[in-house]
Design a protein around this motif. Structure first.
Motif, mmCIF file in Angstrom:
data_model
loop_
_atom_site.group_PDB
_atom_site.id
_atom_site.type_symbol
_atom_site.label_atom_id
_atom_site.label_comp_id
_atom_site.label_asym_id
_atom_site.label_seq_id
_atom_site.Cartn_x
_atom_site.Cartn_y
_atom_site.Cartn_z
ATOM 1 N N ILE A 171 0.848 -1.198 0.000
ATOM 2 C CA ILE A 171 0.000 0.000 0.000
ATOM 3 C C ILE A 171 0.882 1.246 0.000
ATOM 4 O O ILE A 171 1.714 1.428 0.888
ATOM 5 N N GLY A 172 0.707 2.089 -1.011
ATOM 6 C CA GLY A 172 1.333 3.409 -1.025
ATOM 7 C C GLY A 172 0.297 4.452 -0.675
ATOM 8 O O GLY A 172 -0.894 4.140 -0.496
ATOM 9 N N ASN A 173 0.722 5.707 -0.589
ATOM 10 C CA ASN A 173 -0.232 6.768 -0.250
ATOM 11 C C ASN A 173 -1.346 6.875 -1.288
ATOM 12 O O ASN A 173 -2.453 7.310 -0.978
ATOM 13 N N HIS A 174 -1.086 6.430 -2.525
ATOM 14 C CA HIS A 174 -2.126 6.509 -3.558
ATOM 15 C C HIS A 174 -3.090 5.318 -3.549
ATOM 16 O O HIS A 174 -3.951 5.231 -4.416
ATOM 17 N N ASN A 185 2.506 7.632 4.560
ATOM 18 C CA ASN A 185 1.731 8.721 5.163
ATOM 19 C C ASN A 185 1.094 9.529 4.032
ATOM 20 O O ASN A 185 1.436 9.356 2.861
ATOM 21 N N ILE A 186 0.168 10.390 4.396
ATOM 22 C CA ILE A 186 -0.461 11.204 3.357
ATOM 23 C C ILE A 186 0.571 12.208 2.841
ATOM 24 O O ILE A 186 1.439 12.653 3.597
ATOM 25 N N TRP A 187 0.497 12.498 1.549
ATOM 26 C CA TRP A 187 1.381 13.509 0.981
ATOM 27 C C TRP A 187 0.679 14.858 1.067
ATOM 28 O O TRP A 187 -0.434 15.022 0.585
ATOM 29 N N TYR A 190 -4.172 18.218 8.907
ATOM 30 C CA TYR A 190 -3.458 17.563 10.015
ATOM 31 C C TYR A 190 -2.074 17.062 9.621
ATOM 32 O O TYR A 190 -1.582 16.061 10.142
ATOM 33 N N GLY A 191 -1.441 17.797 8.695
ATOM 34 C CA GLY A 191 -0.052 17.500 8.327
ATOM 35 C C GLY A 191 0.078 16.157 7.639
ATOM 36 O O GLY A 191 -0.900 15.567 7.173
#
Ligand SMILES: [Fe+2]
Length: 543
Positions: A213-216, A294-296, A324-325
């Protein structure tokens, strides 16, 4: 909707020593979905059918049919288990779906169960496809250069927006995820005024795919009206979703998927050993796949960005709109459930006895790319207020000493004598070797590049914090490719490939015990693929 063809060719999942899963998709419910297999396709297994629950299109979708707003797309998934197999035998198969008494068949491909120990394997190491311009060319060159690989390890970021169906199946630009990995892309790439159509490679019909799993792969808060790109960006941490909840009684696992983030479409498309992180033996390889992403968020320091360092000025009084960063989706810090699971894995006899120990995840531990900054840790929020209590700034810090990958994960992997850590995310090729002999490889210059940060090229970092503008902040030096590195303008060899013209793929070869990397210059469509680097699995570090 096309009723007269399959939406995808079949692909292989979840091999055991005697079985394998065959999966394909249609845009009709249909009947009698089945796999025929055997030398004369004489055996038949029926498939189980399910419907994808979240795939949609919107005004940004690149489809033949235009969508004005967010619209559900009806897609059915068929999966059949082939069970009476023997290791090593390769068997022809074909899938058939019936639509109103018309049989719609795939081409004939080959399946084989999980290879036994000692089998010579070639594994494709790839990541970050995302319908980028060079992806189809890259996968086509894999097939042309290597022939059929035995498996694909994909370190995340398969598409851009996971709930947009066309990105998986039929984006009209010709480079959707399945077409590229099934040799059915139709992607025109123009370089120096010359157009070449790339088809991708016929790869996953004949070899199992193991993704991370990547951020996308992570979709944000669910909406029936906001466009899909915004929903993708609208992920918030689960503890914030709970804080923002209007009805606390409604909070449960399913509620959190819709009000924080989810990987539902990814999990519905693939059949994996366990869901979000998993492990498996494949021949002489023990592969551990982790959920580390993590989210980009935007590195921009402008007041109008919902960024990684600051919230958008205009939304300061509306916490429900904050980002939230760069929050982490699944903890990997020491003591977290994933970390505890990993400790058990690394202590297992199967892992310890494996010849090749490989760990794959999305976020880079060592890279010259942009995404290594800020450190991989939970954002520390600071809210400033004026005398009346009105919020005047919301900022996020990422303490370097709390980088969970560097502080907790890497020491654990090193002490378990992992041979290779494979990852992506920054869209470049570079590799590293730790003092104890653990290899690090990022082979994500597949469809495009986001650059390498060395010399004058600096990452956008706030001046008042100590994040690294250049180089690898985590200490190791990038290794110059040992066969045919690219060179800079004064002919010095470069320790990376970060190019929108040159595409790269890497092959793990269990017979030779090596990982080889190859480059292809798309500006010269008739040029050769060049092997530019090869390292040994059992590299000897300094100690
Ligand atoms: Fe990524």
């Amino acid at each position: 909707m096309n009723k007269n063809q399959l939406l995808s060719e079949p692909f292989l999942q979840l091999p055991t020593e005697t079985s394998i899963q065959v999966v394909w998709f249609t845009e009709f419910f249909g009947t009698c979905h089945q796999v025929r297999y055997g030398e004369k396709l004489e055996k038949i297994v029926p498939a189980r059918t399910s419907k994808l629950t979240r795939v949609r299109e919107d005004a940004q979708s690149r489809t033949l049919e235009a969508y004005q707003s967010v619209t559900d797309r009806e897609i059915w998934r068929h999966q059949a288990e082939i069970t009476d197999l023997n290791p090593g035998e390769k068997i022809p198969y074909q899938v058939t779906s019936f639509q109103e008494n018309t049989a719609i068949r795939s081409n004939i491909y080959t399946l084989t169960p999980r290879p036994k120990k000692g089998t010579n394997l070639k594994i494709l190491l790839t990541s970050d496809h995302q319908l980028m311009p060079m992806t189809a060319a890259n996968l086509q060159k894999v097939s042309e250069t290597i022939g059929q690989v035995d498996a694909v390890f994909l370190a995340g970021d398969l598409v851009n927006i996971p709930d947009r169906a066309s990105e998986w199946f039929d984006d009209s630009r010709g480079g959707a995820f399945f077409p590229c990995l099934q040799g059915r892309a139709n992607y025109p790439l123009t370089k120096n005024g010359i157009q070449t159509i790339y088809k991708g490679g016929e790869i996953i019909q004949n070899a199992p795919l193991f993704p991370a799993i990547g951020n996308h792969e992570v979709m944000g808060r669910f909406s029936t009206s906001i466009d899909l790109n915004e929903q993708f960006k609208d992920a918030i941490p689960e503890f914030i979703a709970k804080k923002l909840a209007e009805d606390i009684a409604a909070i449960n696992e399913n509620w959190l998927k819709n009000h924080a983030f989810n990987t539902e479409t990814y999990e519905e498309i693939f059949s994996l050993p366990q869901n979000k992180y998993y492990s498996l033996t494949f021949g002489d390889i023990y592969l551990v796949v982790l959920y580390i992403t993590n989210i980009w968020r935007n590195p921009n320091l402008e007041p109008n960005a919902r960024g990684r360092y600051y919230e958008k000025q205009r939304d300061l009084d509306r916490p429900e709109r904050w980002g939230y960063g760069q929050h982490i989706f699944e903890p990997i810090a020491q003591g977290s459930p994933q970390y505890q699971w990993l400790e058990k894995e690394l202590n297992s006899r199967e892992f310890q006895e494996a010849k090749y120990k490989v760990v794959m995840f999305h976020h880079p531990p060592h890279t010259l790319g942009g995404n290594i900054v800020p450190p991989y840790t939970d954002p520390v929020q600071t809210i400033e207020r004026d005398a009346t209590g009105k919020v005047t700034s919301v900022r996020y810090d990422y303490p370097q000493e709390n980088d969970y990958i560097i502080r907790d994960l890497i020491p654990l992997l090193e002490s378990a004598k992992v041979n290779l850590v494979f990852y992506g995310h920054s869209h470049l090729w570079n590799r590293f070797l730790s003092r104890k002999g653990m290899n690090f490889l990022e082979s994500s210059n597949v469809g495009n590049s986001y650059g390498a940060y060395l010399g004058d090229k600096k990452r956008p970092v706030p001046l008042d914090r100590n994040y690294a503008a250049i180089g690898n902040p985590n200490g190791l030096e990038a290794i110059i490719p040992n066969i045919a590195p690219l060179v800079d303008w004064v002919n010095q060899p470069l320790p990376y490939i970060a190019s929108n013209d040159v595409t790269v793929f890497s092959i793990l070869d269990t017979e030779k015990g090596t990982v080889s990397s190859y480059r292809f210059d798309t500006r010269y469509p008739d040029s050769e693929v060049i092997k530019f680097d090869e390292f040994d699995f059992f590299s000897i570090g300094e100690v």
